[in-house]
Design a protein around this motif. Structure first.
Motif, PDB file in Angstrom:
ATOM      1  N   ALA A 481      -8.099  -3.845   5.906  1.00  0.00           N
ATOM      2  CA  ALA A 481      -8.428  -2.440   5.669  1.00  0.00           C
ATOM      3  C   ALA A 481      -7.195  -1.671   5.189  1.00  0.00           C
ATOM      4  O   ALA A 481      -7.291  -0.807   4.309  1.00  0.00           O
ATOM      5  N   LYS A 482      -6.044  -1.979   5.748  1.00  0.00           N
ATOM      6  CA  LYS A 482      -4.790  -1.339   5.336  1.00  0.00           C
ATOM      7  C   LYS A 482      -4.486  -1.637   3.874  1.00  0.00           C
ATOM      8  O   LYS A 482      -4.093  -0.747   3.109  1.00  0.00           O
ATOM      9  N   ALA A 483      -4.676  -2.889   3.471  1.00  0.00           N
ATOM     10  CA  ALA A 483      -4.429  -3.272   2.085  1.00  0.00           C
ATOM     11  C   ALA A 483      -5.330  -2.494   1.138  1.00  0.00           C
ATOM     12  O   ALA A 483      -4.880  -1.989   0.095  1.00  0.00           O
ATOM     13  N   ALA A 484      -6.594  -2.372   1.487  1.00  0.00           N
ATOM     14  CA  ALA A 484      -7.539  -1.640   0.638  1.00  0.00           C
ATOM     15  C   ALA A 484      -7.177  -0.161   0.563  1.00  0.00           C
ATOM     16  O   ALA A 484      -7.302   0.476  -0.488  1.00  0.00           O
ATOM     17  N   ALA A 485      -6.701   0.413   1.674  1.00  0.00           N
ATOM     18  CA  ALA A 485      -6.327   1.822   1.698  1.00  0.00           C
ATOM     19  C   ALA A 485      -5.095   2.100   0.854  1.00  0.00           C
ATOM     20  O   ALA A 485      -4.955   3.187   0.270  1.00  0.00           O
ATOM     21  N   LEU A 486      -4.201   1.132   0.767  1.00  0.00           N
ATOM     22  CA  LEU A 486      -2.966   1.301  -0.006  1.00  0.00           C
ATOM     23  C   LEU A 486      -3.163   1.071  -1.503  1.00  0.00           C
ATOM     24  O   LEU A 486      -2.353   1.503  -2.313  1.00  0.00           O
ATOM     25  N   ALA A 487      -4.223   0.377  -1.884  1.00  0.00           N
ATOM     26  CA  ALA A 487      -4.373  -0.085  -3.267  1.00  0.00           C
ATOM     27  C   ALA A 487      -4.836   1.025  -4.207  1.00  0.00           C
ATOM     28  O   ALA A 487      -5.581   1.932  -3.827  1.00  0.00           O
ATOM     29  N   THR A 488      -4.378   0.913  -5.469  1.00  0.00           N
ATOM     30  CA  THR A 488      -4.922   1.694  -6.575  1.00  0.00           C
ATOM     31  C   THR A 488      -5.708   0.741  -7.468  1.00  0.00           C
ATOM     32  O   THR A 488      -5.635  -0.487  -7.298  1.00  0.00           O
ATOM     33  N   VAL A 489      -6.426   1.288  -8.448  1.00  0.00           N
ATOM     34  CA  VAL A 489      -7.239   0.426  -9.316  1.00  0.00           C
ATOM     35  C   VAL A 489      -6.383  -0.548 -10.118  1.00  0.00           C
ATOM     36  O   VAL A 489      -6.877  -1.579 -10.592  1.00  0.00           O
ATOM     37  N   ALA A 525     -15.349   1.124   1.498  1.00  0.00           N
ATOM     38  CA  ALA A 525     -14.984   2.274   2.328  1.00  0.00           C
ATOM     39  C   ALA A 525     -13.946   3.155   1.657  1.00  0.00           C
ATOM     40  O   ALA A 525     -13.864   4.359   1.933  1.00  0.00           O
ATOM     41  N   ASN A 526     -13.166   2.591   0.754  1.00  0.00           N
ATOM     42  CA  ASN A 526     -12.135   3.351   0.045  1.00  0.00           C
ATOM     43  C   ASN A 526     -12.576   3.793  -1.346  1.00  0.00           C
ATOM     44  O   ASN A 526     -11.760   4.199  -2.165  1.00  0.00           O
ATOM     45  N   GLY A 527     -13.883   3.667  -1.614  1.00  0.00           N
ATOM     46  CA  GLY A 527     -14.435   4.223  -2.838  1.00  0.00           C
ATOM     47  C   GLY A 527     -14.394   3.331  -4.052  1.00  0.00           C
ATOM     48  O   GLY A 527     -14.710   3.778  -5.160  1.00  0.00           O
ATOM     49  N   PHE A 528     -14.032   2.080  -3.877  1.00  0.00           N
ATOM     50  CA  PHE A 528     -13.987   1.164  -5.017  1.00  0.00           C
ATOM     51  C   PHE A 528     -15.363   0.542  -5.246  1.00  0.00           C
ATOM     52  O   PHE A 528     -16.160   0.376  -4.312  1.00  0.00           O
ATOM     53  N   THR A 529     -15.631   0.181  -6.478  1.00  0.00           N
ATOM     54  CA  THR A 529     -16.906  -0.431  -6.837  1.00  0.00           C
ATOM     55  C   THR A 529     -16.777  -1.943  -6.759  1.00  0.00           C
ATOM     56  O   THR A 529     -15.958  -2.550  -7.459  1.00  0.00           O
ATOM     57  N   VAL A 530     -17.593  -2.535  -5.917  1.00  0.00           N
ATOM     58  CA  VAL A 530     -17.598  -3.988  -5.747  1.00  0.00           C
ATOM     59  C   VAL A 530     -18.911  -4.510  -6.301  1.00  0.00           C
ATOM     60  O   VAL A 530     -19.987  -4.075  -5.899  1.00  0.00           O
ATOM     61  N   ALA A 531     -18.807  -5.417  -7.268  1.00  0.00           N
ATOM     62  CA  ALA A 531     -20.023  -5.963  -7.877  1.00  0.00           C
ATOM     63  C   ALA A 531     -20.851  -6.700  -6.824  1.00  0.00           C
ATOM     64  O   ALA A 531     -20.291  -7.392  -5.968  1.00  0.00           O
TER      65      ALA A 531
END
Length: 548
Positions: A481-489, A525-531
């Motif tokens: 979850a931390k990794a996803a929160a830190l990531a940008t597109v 949860a961080n707003g990214f689109t997952v196919a």
């Protein structure tokens, strides 16, 4: 999430639908024919068995229960339980003889059960006479992916196939979650008999160093065996690299393997090829002109997420191939798969047609460079040793300006502790953000494992002037979850070490944990689109997945 299979349930699906009873006296004769002693206690002339089993909890009616010495207890201590489960007879050594005989069942006593278990399993299940054509894969990294690729090529050629490996066992239409990378010898022979009965013509198998050390593949003969590479892993079992190599090399002995295809990108492969002589085809995947290989990878070019390449062989022989799997190391896996099928006797023109028309080298392998999201790039991989982690991290580095690599990983408890700081250092060199978490702690204290990994990363940063950031985050779901929160597109997230596994063992308890599902949920949860459909439905695999 479904519960793991019980030993008895797993044993049932690893068996043929029926077997011909084999007399205990004939099994004794088979051992004596090898020049070794065998005698029977409590014998009756009609003593016969229909199966062979090493686990008293998995014994089925009619079985010969094999009671072997364990790390702490002798299997003969469970003879009464095996008898109660329906065992027809017991196989043991001199140390186990008294307790086995006390059951009143017929007892076959031999000097070393492990030494003859493969021979006896072959006799019980009839696999000496009838078995699929076997392809075996060994090496430190790449075994699982290469087995899937071989199976895909064989399917493209019209073969009905089976698969035995880390992720699953496939026998006809039956999919069986793997408990060990390579099952025990009786289970393997039972599987071979089951596959033969289903009309399966070829089977592909991962052959770990554990399976070779513990003689799980005894009694089998491989049509073609392949070697990927050898790097530090499993030294808790082998002690040093020399023993690790010797164990792997034993698969290629003439009595075990008819042909060999050996990747000679490292010194271990070159040594193995020299020892195998004319029985081996050699493969170089690095473009090194000094590799002195019969076959080499050439003309590599990007093709989607993967690559197209050529395999150039003796004279003007040429095979063209492509793989949609990401990472340079998957070129090596694909090339090895192609050559192993070629070495089995397939005509090059027929093989080329299959490669051109069916795209068999583009097949999703669960938990192996499995893409969960594309913006950010989010990948789950099984990399759990230094070389595999380095290769995975190198392959995911983006060319997008300002992009970062974020890695989440840990180290397994009660395994080779020397690789922990090494893996930490590798992560610091190849990633911008290093999030150290838990893998499978087993019975070891997780905090100490995490700190050993993080210390290696910090030491590399200090010594080499690296700009990486290191943090410790646990439990593993929180780290993801931390990794996803830190990531940008523009970034890449690599969650490494567990791949397809869906259970995390902590203090003897299996906790439900699937990196693919955790990563998918964290990204959403961080707003990214997952196919949809990027992560497969979880199965009930209980494999540790760390046999090599």
């Amino acid at each position: 999430m479904p519960a793991p299979l019980t030993p008895r349930q797993a044993e049932q699906v690893l068996r043929p639908s029926s077997t011909v009873p084999v007399r205990l006296a004939d099994l004794a004769l088979a051992v004596k024919a090898q020049g070794r002693a065998a005698h029977i206690l409590n014998d009756i002339s009609t003593s016969a068995v229909t199966g062979l089993c090493l686990d008293s909890r998995a014994v089925l009616p009619g079985d010969l229960y094999a009671a072997v010495p364990g790390a702490n207890r002798h299997g003969s201590e469970f003879s009464a339980a095996a008898a109660a489960a329906g065992a027809s007879a017991i196989l043991t050594d001199a140390a186990g003889e008294p307790m086995a005989a006390a059951t009143g069942l017929p007892v076959l006593v031999i000097d070393d059960v492990r030494e003859d278990i493969g021979l006896l399993a072959a006799a019980v299940y009839g696999t000496r006479e009838r078995s699929p054509r076997l392809f075996g894969l060994t090496g430190t990294n790449g075994k699982t992916t290469t087995t899937y690729l071989i199976r895909s090529i064989l399917a493209a050629l019209g073969e009905t196939t089976g698969l035995i490996g880390t992720i699953e066992i496939v026998a006809g239409e039956t999919r069986i979650p793997s408990i060990l990378t390579t099952p025990e010898a009786p289970q393997l022979h039972g599987l071979m008999a089951r596959m033969a009965g289903l009309g399966i013509g070829a089977a592909v198998m991962e052959v770990s160093s554990h399976s070779l050390s513990y003689r799980r593949v005894d009694g089998l003969r491989f049509a073609v065996s392949g070697f990927t590479n050898l790097t530090q892993d499993h030294l808790d079992l082998h002690g040093d690299m020399e023993d690790y190599y010797a164990t792997k090399a034993s698969l290629f002995a003439p009595e075990r393997s008819e042909r060999a295809v050996i990747t000679v990108d490292d010194a271990w492969g070159a040594r193995l090829a020299a020892e195998c002589g004319d029985r081996a085809l050699t493969l170089s995947t690095t473009g090194d002109p000094d590799a002195a290989a019969q076959w080499s990878v050439a003309a590599v070019r990007p093709d989607g997420l993967g690559h197209a390449f050529e395999l150039r062989g003796p004279g003007s022989t040429l095979l063209r191939a492509r793989t949609g799997l990401p990472g340079d190391f998957n070129i090596a896996n694909a090339a090895l798969a192609v050559l192993m099928v070629l070495a089995s006797g397939v005509d090059p023109a027929v093989l080329q047609h299959a490669l051109d028309t069916a795209d068999p080298l583009t097949v999703e392998v669960p938990g192996r460079m499995q893409v969960i999201c594309r913006e950010p790039a989010a990948i789950v991989d099984f990399a759990h040793n230094p070389d595999a982690l380095a290769r995975a991290l190198e392959s995911v580095r983006s060319t997008i300006q300002g992009s970062r690599v974020i890695v989440v990983f840990g180290a397994t408890g009660q395994r080779d502790a020397t690789k922990r700081p090494i893996m930490g250092a590798i992560a610091a060199r190849h990633a911008d953000i290093v999030i150290v978490s838990d893998d499978d702690p087993h019975d070891e204290e997780p905090a100490g494992i995490r700190e050993a990994v993080a210390a290696g990363a910090r030491a590399a940063i200090a010594a080499e002037g690296l700009s990486s950031t290191v943090m410790i985050e646990y439990p593993r779901a929180a780290a993801i979850a931390k990794a996803a929160a830190l990531a940008t597109v523009a970034d890449t997230i690599l969650v490494a070490g567990r791949g397809h596994e869906i259970w995390q063992e902590v203090k003897g308890v299996n906790l439900a944990l699937d990196d693919r599902e955790e990563l998918r949920a964290a990204l959403i949860a961080n707003g990214f689109t997952v196919a949809p459909g990027t992560a497969p439905e979880p199965n009930d695999s209980t494999t540790e997945g760390t046999e090599g």
